[in-house]
Design an enzyme around this catalytic site. Structure first.
Site, PDB file in Angstrom:
ATOM      1  N   ASP A  83      49.292  23.987  76.209  1.00 43.93           N
ATOM      2  CA  ASP A  83      48.338  23.594  77.244  1.00 43.93           C
ATOM      3  C   ASP A  83      48.693  22.215  77.829  1.00 43.93           C
ATOM      4  OD1 ASP A  83      45.930  23.918  78.686  1.00 43.93           O
ATOM      5  OD2 ASP A  83      44.797  22.771  77.196  1.00 43.93           O
ATOM      6  N   THR A 230      36.220  20.628  74.631  1.00 45.10           N
ATOM      7  CA  THR A 230      35.267  19.561  74.284  1.00 45.10           C
ATOM      8  C   THR A 230      33.973  20.104  73.675  1.00 45.10           C
ATOM      9  OG1 THR A 230      36.175  18.237  76.074  1.00 45.10           O
ATOM     10  CG2 THR A 230      34.002  17.590  75.258  1.00 45.10           C
TER      11      THR A 230
HETATM   12  O1  G3H Z   1      42.945  22.738  79.046  1.00 47.52           O
HETATM   13  C1  G3H Z   1      41.909  22.590  78.381  1.00 47.52           C
HETATM   14  C2  G3H Z   1      40.628  22.653  78.974  1.00 47.52           C
HETATM   15  O2  G3H Z   1      40.634  22.626  80.330  1.00 47.52           O
HETATM   16  C3  G3H Z   1      39.452  22.198  78.220  1.00 47.52           C
HETATM   17  O3  G3H Z   1      38.568  21.373  78.946  1.00 47.52           O
HETATM   18  O4  G3H Z   1      37.579  20.050  77.111  1.00 47.52           O
HETATM   19  O5  G3H Z   1      36.499  20.172  79.315  1.00 47.52           O
HETATM   20  O6  G3H Z   1      36.524  22.166  77.849  1.00 47.52           O
HETATM   21  P1  G3H Z   1      37.221  20.925  78.270  1.00 47.52           P
HETATM   22 ZN    ZN Z   2      42.572  21.717  81.044  1.00 43.77          ZN
END
Ligand code: G3H
Ligand code: ZN
Length: 277
Positions: A83, A230
């Protein structure tokens, strides 16, 4: 069972009209929780490791090997995805570690540079059977560098996919990374317009701030991969805090990581239901 290629999970999502849940792994307990949640929901799942998590561990191989082994021991279809990678080297390492897909994040680069770098990486990955997700249009909030008002233009998105050959596209439609409250409003008509314009699955990043009903509506509008990190970390840490506060004499990490892992597993199972409206 062996790892499932991300491409296969996204194809099924496209065919059956759901979004694949893609959850970020930091510790082994995250992977165990995500796999337990997927098993409970009887849904395929994408385990993703970000460049930031790799930096935290000081390398990709050890955490990737652990997550891969956990996924292979699980009867549910699970894919392994890199990612928010910004460098070619890490992508090459992910391929060597058996990842089925990578996200190349060139969203901070000017258009021409983003297209050129994404094209090069996509060609390299396709030669090795890896799916490539890319990003056009910054998604708000990441590292404080972006602002939440950013939107992806459907025409530009279509041109970007045609020029780069990517297999999935992260788009900016109102979500913002690292939100700890679930109150983001998404531009649903824009998701529909992007879906009509773009021939590859759309990916929603920063989904922690998106309420359940909006998330389900985004899937109905055409999202096919939804990244959540998150929100799970918030529940994980809350459970740790609670366990430690309840017994200040605790010393065995299993006694406070265990409840955190259980909390994440239950929420992953619930969220996978939301993503299959
Ligand atoms: O690539 C990871 C995500 O876009 C997670 O984002 O921490 O805001 O859920 P988030
Ligand atoms: Zn992301």
């Amino acid at each position: 069972m062996p790892l499932t290629p991300t491409a296969r999970i996204l194809r099924t999502a496209e065919r059956d009209g759901f979004a694949a849940g893609a959850f970020n792994v930091i510790q082994l307990e995250h992977a165990e929780a995500i796999l337990a949640g997927a098993q409970q929901a009887k849904a395929p799942v994408i385990l993703q490791i970000s460049e930031n998590a790799v930096r935290y561990h000081g390398g990709l191989a050890p955490i990737a090997a652990a997550v891969r082994a956990a996924a292979r021991a699980c009867p549910t279809q699970a894919a392994l995805h890199l990612d928010h990678a910004t460098g070619f080297e890490l992508i090459q390492e992910a391929a060597a570690c058996g990842f089925g897909s990578v996200m190349f994040d060139g969203s901070t680069l000017p258009w021409e540079e983003n297209v050129a770098a994404t094209r090069e990486i996509t060609d390299w990955c396709h030669d090795r059977g890896l799916l490539v997700e890319a990003e056009l249009g910054e998604i708000g909030g990441k590292d404080g560098a972006h602002t939440p008002g950013v939107r992806t233009d459907p025409g530009e998105a279509a041109a970007f996919v045609a020029a780069t050959g990517v297999d999935a596209l992260a788009v900016a439609v109102g979500s913002s990374h690292a939100m700890t409250v679930r109150e983001a409003a998404l531009d649903l008509p824009l998701i529909e317009a992007l879906r009509a314009a773009v021939p590859v699955p759309l990916v929603l990043h920063g989904s922690s701030g998106v309420p359940d009903a909006t998330m389900a509506a985004a899937v109905t509008a055409g999202m096919r991969k939804v990244n959540i990190s998150t929100h799970l970390n918030r529940l994980y840490t809350e459970a740790v805090r609670e366990a430690l506060a309840a017994d200040p004499a605790l010393v065995d990490p299993r006694r406070w990581l265990g409840p955190a892992r259980d909390a994440v597993a239950a929420e992953v199972a619930r969220l996978l239901g939301v993503l299959a409206p």
